[in-house]
Design an enzyme around this catalytic site. Sequence first.
Site, short mmCIF file in Angstrom:
data_model
loop_
_atom_site.label_atom_id
_atom_site.label_comp_id
_atom_site.label_asym_id
_atom_site.label_seq_id
_atom_site.Cartn_x
_atom_site.Cartn_y
_atom_site.Cartn_z
N LYS A 40 -4.45 8.78 5.14
CA LYS A 40 -5.39 7.67 5.02
C LYS A 40 -5.47 6.97 6.38
O LYS A 40 -4.64 6.16 6.74
CB LYS A 40 -4.92 6.68 3.94
CG LYS A 40 -6.06 5.90 3.26
CD LYS A 40 -6.90 5.00 4.17
CE LYS A 40 -6.21 3.71 4.49
NZ LYS A 40 -7.11 2.80 5.33
N CYS A 68 0.88 -0.70 20.19
CA CYS A 68 2.02 -1.35 19.53
C CYS A 68 3.18 -1.52 20.50
O CYS A 68 3.96 -2.47 20.38
CB CYS A 68 2.45 -0.55 18.31
SG CYS A 68 2.69 1.20 18.63
N GLU A 76 6.47 2.41 11.60
CA GLU A 76 6.32 2.13 13.04
C GLU A 76 5.37 0.95 13.12
O GLU A 76 4.16 1.10 12.90
CB GLU A 76 5.79 3.36 13.77
CG GLU A 76 6.08 3.33 15.27
CD GLU A 76 4.94 2.81 16.09
OE1 GLU A 76 4.85 1.56 16.22
OE2 GLU A 76 4.13 3.60 16.58
N GLU A 96 2.43 -10.73 18.49
CA GLU A 96 1.69 -9.58 19.01
C GLU A 96 0.20 -9.89 19.04
O GLU A 96 -0.38 -10.31 18.04
CB GLU A 96 1.95 -8.36 18.13
CG GLU A 96 1.26 -7.10 18.64
CD GLU A 96 1.55 -5.88 17.77
OE1 GLU A 96 1.76 -4.80 18.34
OE2 GLU A 96 1.57 -6.03 16.53
#
Length: 503
Positions: free
Chosen positions: A185, A294, A260, A393
């Site tokens: 997905k 990331c 992750e 972030e």
Amino acid sequence: MAISIPFRQLFIDGEWREPVRKNRIPVINPATEEIVGDIPAATAEDIDIAVKAARRALKRDGGKEWASASGAHRAKYLRAIAAKVTEKKDMFAKLEAIDCGKPLDEAAWDMDDVAGCFEYNADLAEALDAKQNAPVNLPMDTFKCHIIREPIGVVGLITPWNYPLLMATWKVASALAAGCAAVLKPSELASVTCLELGEVCREVGLPPGILNIVTGLGPEAGAPLAAHPDVDKIAFTGSSATGSKIMTAAAQNVKPVTLELGGKSPIVVFDDVDIDKAVEWALFGCFWTNGQICSATSRLILHESIAKEFLDKLVKWAKNIKISDPLEEGCRLGPVVSAGQYEKVLKFVETAKREGATVLFGGKRPQHLTKGFYMEPAIITDVTTSMQIWRDEVFGPVLCVKTFSTEQEAIELANDTHYGLGSAIISNDLERCDRVAKAFEAGIVWVNCSQPCFSQAPWGGKKRSGFGRELGEWGLDNYLSVKQVTRYISNEPWGWYTPPSKL
């Protein structure tokens, strides 16, 4: 250079299948803000169909077609996929650039990595054959033991939009090498190349149901996949908030997960460096992939004695970055992926200013680009450790800067984060590099560089950056279950119980 978005349905059981509810999601080119196509929108009904197809594929012919076939057999398909991706590299790269805004040169590099990852996992699949039935030394000579490595089963793979095909490949290649069947997905913001992977699988004759690709929104497609009772494992790359929800869903069925997640990675620059070389790594570590990484080393921790010279050069280099349509030759910074992400990144910059930080450069729309989700790379100074820009972030081209005076202070600043994915140190003192690398609380440390990634090396984090490792042999292990088989080889009875008297 013109290329159109192919019209695709869901890829389930080796065929293109219209979603049960027939809904579709528009594809918006972030460089132009125009709708350039659409993708199918799966819901729970489609997820169930895909999971059942994957389960059938594992059981077909008693598993001989895939799950219990030799690794060498599976490797042939992985190599065929790699060859097809290489053959179609230009098409894949252009679709990626249009779909997510990635500069074309970067997208082309990604496609090389996609092919390389499938090739490497083909090697791992072949090597797996020799590891089967490995003996285990036991302290009793009346027993013999060996180990069987088996595919974990049907796996759900949920992937992000910053490296659409490459992040999917990290999971798909390992899962298929291990003998699993997968339901992929991808992010609804960038699914086009993942759907084209379905066409590649069809062309190379991958057995039906081994890889199923279902596009759709997170709540409507991702959540049902994570919670599906007949999925044996979930692997997810994305935000920490969504990762927490996936853990919760998977826990209801006690299924393993690999996560992750986000990052706020440091890059520590000492005073003994070649400043121009270090400046380029600082830029690359944060502004590569339009800052949407990331592992971005988005916290620059700079020795105070070189700060002024370093920042002067950093701004000059940043001004020289070519910001343009991703398909334009020499583009080094394209648009962020969507209107929502664009507003989020701009808000981070505004909040930093309001909290007292200084925007040394960038953080606004380039004057020459009136459309598209473009932003000049931002360099933000006068940052304190309590500011949002230091702690959260951004996932955009925003670099915040703090200075330090001692090695210990640099380490403390580097580890001052809830995250623990990437980290970098730039110094000519290699003994110092070793000390600092050991002190960093992160799953990945780069020395005198930032962001290199290889299929052979493990990738993953600690703290709120998740757990588990992808890539390398560790990535394959994610999708294997270890079974011990122990046999009693003595002719003597076990002799624990007293036998009944013989009549």
